[in-house]
Design a protein around this motif. Structure first.
Motif, PDB file in Angstrom:
ATOM      1  N   ALA A   1       0.928  -1.394   0.011  1.00 31.11           N
ATOM      2  CA  ALA A   1      -0.352   0.337   0.179  1.00 31.11           C
ATOM      3  C   ALA A   1       0.882   0.958  -0.267  1.00 31.11           C
ATOM      4  N   GLU A   2       2.378   0.982   0.791  1.00 32.75           N
ATOM      5  CA  GLU A   2       2.857   2.052   0.548  1.00 32.75           C
ATOM      6  C   GLU A   2       3.525   2.999  -1.314  1.00 32.75           C
ATOM      7  N   SER A   3       3.199   1.987  -1.562  1.00 30.39           N
ATOM      8  CA  SER A   3       3.986   2.373  -2.726  1.00 30.39           C
ATOM      9  C   SER A   3       2.753   3.481  -3.727  1.00 30.39           C
ATOM     10  N   ALA A   4       0.844   3.273  -3.269  1.00 33.24           N
ATOM     11  CA  ALA A   4       0.177   4.014  -3.339  1.00 33.24           C
ATOM     12  C   ALA A   4       0.605   6.215  -2.781  1.00 33.24           C
ATOM     13  N   GLN A   5       1.067   5.569  -1.543  1.00 28.31           N
ATOM     14  CA  GLN A   5       1.483   6.045  -0.866  1.00 28.31           C
ATOM     15  C   GLN A   5       0.292   6.614   0.345  1.00 28.31           C
ATOM     16  N   TYR A   6       0.194   5.292   0.757  1.00 28.80           N
ATOM     17  CA  TYR A   6      -1.040   4.578   1.614  1.00 28.80           C
ATOM     18  C   TYR A   6      -0.472   3.895   3.154  1.00 28.80           C
ATOM     19  N   ALA A   7      -1.213   4.371   4.515  1.00 29.30           N
ATOM     20  CA  ALA A   7      -0.149   3.913   5.462  1.00 29.30           C
ATOM     21  C   ALA A   7      -0.586   2.507   5.176  1.00 29.30           C
ATOM     22  N   ASP A   8      -1.440   2.078   5.264  1.00 29.35           N
ATOM     23  CA  ASP A   8      -1.464   0.134   4.733  1.00 29.35           C
ATOM     24  C   ASP A   8      -2.660  -0.025   3.788  1.00 29.35           C
ATOM     25  N   ARG A   9      -2.032  -1.151   3.780  1.00 26.48           N
ATOM     26  CA  ARG A   9      -3.516  -2.180   3.164  1.00 26.48           C
ATOM     27  C   ARG A   9      -5.232  -1.352   3.785  1.00 26.48           C
ATOM     28  N   GLU A  10      -5.094  -1.358   4.839  1.00 32.01           N
ATOM     29  CA  GLU A  10      -6.830  -1.416   5.707  1.00 32.01           C
ATOM     30  C   GLU A  10      -7.249  -0.214   5.182  1.00 32.01           C
ATOM     31  N   THR A  11      -6.659   1.065   5.287  1.00 33.77           N
ATOM     32  CA  THR A  11      -7.390   1.844   4.895  1.00 33.77           C
ATOM     33  C   THR A  11      -7.316   2.104   3.150  1.00 33.77           C
ATOM     34  N   GLN A  12      -6.220   1.263   2.763  1.00 31.52           N
ATOM     35  CA  GLN A  12      -6.214   2.027   1.306  1.00 31.52           C
ATOM     36  C   GLN A  12      -7.935   1.651   0.738  1.00 31.52           C
ATOM     37  N   GLU A  13      -8.244   0.076   1.414  1.00 29.31           N
ATOM     38  CA  GLU A  13      -8.923  -0.731   0.579  1.00 29.31           C
ATOM     39  C   GLU A  13     -10.349  -0.123   1.281  1.00 29.31           C
ATOM     40  N   ARG A  14     -10.650   0.233   2.472  1.00 27.16           N
ATOM     41  CA  ARG A  14     -12.185   0.921   2.925  1.00 27.16           C
ATOM     42  C   ARG A  14     -11.685   2.063   1.644  1.00 27.16           C
ATOM     43  N   ARG A  15     -10.613   3.326   1.847  1.00 29.33           N
ATOM     44  CA  ARG A  15     -11.433   3.942   0.574  1.00 29.33           C
ATOM     45  C   ARG A  15     -11.962   3.615  -1.005  1.00 29.33           C
ATOM     46  N   MET A  16     -10.898   1.793  -1.271  1.00 23.12           N
ATOM     47  CA  MET A  16     -11.703   1.582  -2.412  1.00 23.12           C
ATOM     48  C   MET A  16     -13.091   1.612  -2.377  1.00 23.12           C
ATOM     49  N   GLU A  17     -13.032   1.083  -1.703  1.00 26.17           N
ATOM     50  CA  GLU A  17     -14.849   0.130  -1.048  1.00 26.17           C
ATOM     51  C   GLU A  17     -15.814   1.426  -0.871  1.00 26.17           C
ATOM     52  N   VAL A  18     -16.234   2.437  -0.856  1.00 31.10           N
ATOM     53  CA  VAL A  18     -16.655   3.432  -0.672  1.00 31.10           C
ATOM     54  C   VAL A  18     -16.876   4.216  -2.128  1.00 31.10           C
ATOM     55  N   LEU A  19     -15.722   3.659  -2.751  1.00 29.60           N
ATOM     56  CA  LEU A  19     -16.146   4.677  -4.230  1.00 29.60           C
ATOM     57  C   LEU A  19     -16.492   3.921  -5.488  1.00 29.60           C
ATOM     58  N   CYS A  20     -16.130   2.499  -5.244  1.00 28.96           N
ATOM     59  CA  CYS A  20     -17.534   1.522  -5.428  1.00 28.96           C
ATOM     60  C   CYS A  20     -18.388   1.504  -5.220  1.00 28.96           C
ATOM     61  N   GLU A  21     -18.643   1.956  -3.991  1.00 31.30           N
ATOM     62  CA  GLU A  21     -20.889   1.604  -3.486  1.00 31.30           C
ATOM     63  C   GLU A  21     -22.022   2.581  -4.359  1.00 31.30           C
ATOM     64  N   ILE A  22     -20.597   3.424  -5.432  1.00 26.25           N
ATOM     65  CA  ILE A  22     -21.659   4.242  -6.160  1.00 26.25           C
ATOM     66  C   ILE A  22     -22.582   3.226  -7.047  1.00 26.25           C
ATOM     67  N   GLY A  23     -22.055   2.357  -6.631  1.00 25.20           N
ATOM     68  CA  GLY A  23     -22.957   1.096  -8.064  1.00 25.20           C
ATOM     69  C   GLY A  23     -21.821   0.373  -9.082  1.00 25.20           C
ATOM     70  N   VAL A  24     -20.719   0.188  -8.390  1.00 24.92           N
ATOM     71  CA  VAL A  24     -20.131  -0.892  -9.397  1.00 24.92           C
ATOM     72  C   VAL A  24     -20.333  -2.551  -8.732  1.00 24.92           C
ATOM     73  N   THR A  25     -20.696  -3.311 -10.424  1.00 23.06           N
ATOM     74  CA  THR A  25     -21.416  -4.505 -10.054  1.00 23.06           C
ATOM     75  C   THR A  25     -20.146  -5.514 -10.470  1.00 23.06           C
ATOM     76  N   LYS A  26     -20.120  -6.373 -10.879  1.00 20.90           N
ATOM     77  CA  LYS A  26     -19.696  -7.925 -10.827  1.00 20.90           C
ATOM     78  C   LYS A  26     -19.351  -7.490 -12.699  1.00 20.90           C
ATOM     79  N   ASP A  27     -20.150  -6.867 -13.534  1.00 18.22           N
ATOM     80  CA  ASP A  27     -19.928  -7.324 -14.534  1.00 18.22           C
ATOM     81  C   ASP A  27     -19.824  -5.768 -15.356  1.00 18.22           C
ATOM     82  N   SER A  28     -19.245  -4.853 -14.185  1.00 14.97           N
ATOM     83  CA  SER A  28     -19.564  -3.490 -14.584  1.00 14.97           C
ATOM     84  C   SER A  28     -17.922  -3.492 -16.055  1.00 14.97           C
TER      85      SER A  28
END
Length: 222
Positions: free
Chosen positions: A27-54
């Motif tokens: 995660a540090e390669s993308a300037q995040y503190a750790d994988r947990e916080t990196q993925e939390r941000r991504m999860e919120v983004l995907c809540e716009i409506g991303v589905t498995k076949d988007s």
């Protein structure tokens, strides 16, 4: 449109390239503190409506962790495309994720006409630049043009009690108004999530949905 941000973009490409050389897929390669916080941000983004076949564009994709997250959490088997300005990050992503498509692309110099169901952006607007607001607005206009259904992005919020001098903090109300007046009348502002348990929210996410009606200037008293 002329690219007034080239010097900053070139400097950031070098910066993130060095981080990838140092940290690889962490995660540090993308300037995040750790994988947990990196993925939390991504999860919120995907809540716009991303589905498995988007069909999605991951703008500022780094080493492709968004694709890893989607495959693990929703069994994603749609079409994934990642853009990044760091050749080192893209080289790593192509090796780690041959099922995705990755491109080194500065969309202000080299825009694309390809469209996607959703365009997702995490962390791209966080580093201090000569004109952060102008960069955010120029990139968002370009990315919204590629989004058939929606565009989601996050930024650091000015509603915080600590400021890092190397980072850019945006007024969520300005970002909301820009999107509402220039990108789409259908905008959702989220400032209700933490990236780790117990932490006060220090960033926000905006969902901009494609609409049948055009955006227009707001008539706000005062």
């Amino acid at each position: 449109m002329s690219n007034n941000f080239k010097d900053d973009i070139d400097a950031l490409a070098k910066h993130y390239g060095e981080l990838v050389k140092q940290h690889g897929d962490a995660a540090e390669s993308a300037q995040y503190a750790d994988r947990e916080t990196q993925e939390r941000r991504m999860e919120v983004l995907c809540e716009i409506g991303v589905t498995k076949d988007s069909k999605i564009l991951d703008f500022g994709c780094g080493t492709g962790q968004m694709l890893s997250l989607l495959q693990r959490t929703i069994g994603f088997d749609g079409e994934y495309v990642g853009y990044d300005i760091s050749p080192e990050a893209i080289e790593f992503a192509r090796t780690a994720h041959p099922e995705g498509r990755f491109e080194v692309r500065d969309i202000l110099d080299n825009p694309s006409e390809e469209t996607f169901d959703y365009v997702l952006l995490s962390g791209v607007f966080n580093n201090l630049m000569a004109d952060n607001r102008g960069f955010f607005e120029a990139v968002s206009r370009r990315l919204m043009a590629q989004a058939k259904t929606g565009y989601a992005f996050n930024m650091l919020s000015r509603f915080v009690d600590y400021f890092d001098e190397g980072l850019y903090y945006e007024d969520p109300l300005h970002a909301f108004r820009f999107c509402k007046e220039n990108l789409s009348p259908l905008v959702t502002l989220r400032h209700d999530y933490s990236v780790r348990p117990g932490a006060i929210p220090f960033e926000f996410t905006l969902y901009v949905h494609r609409a049948d009606t055009e955006p227009r200037p707001l008539n706000i008293p005062g």
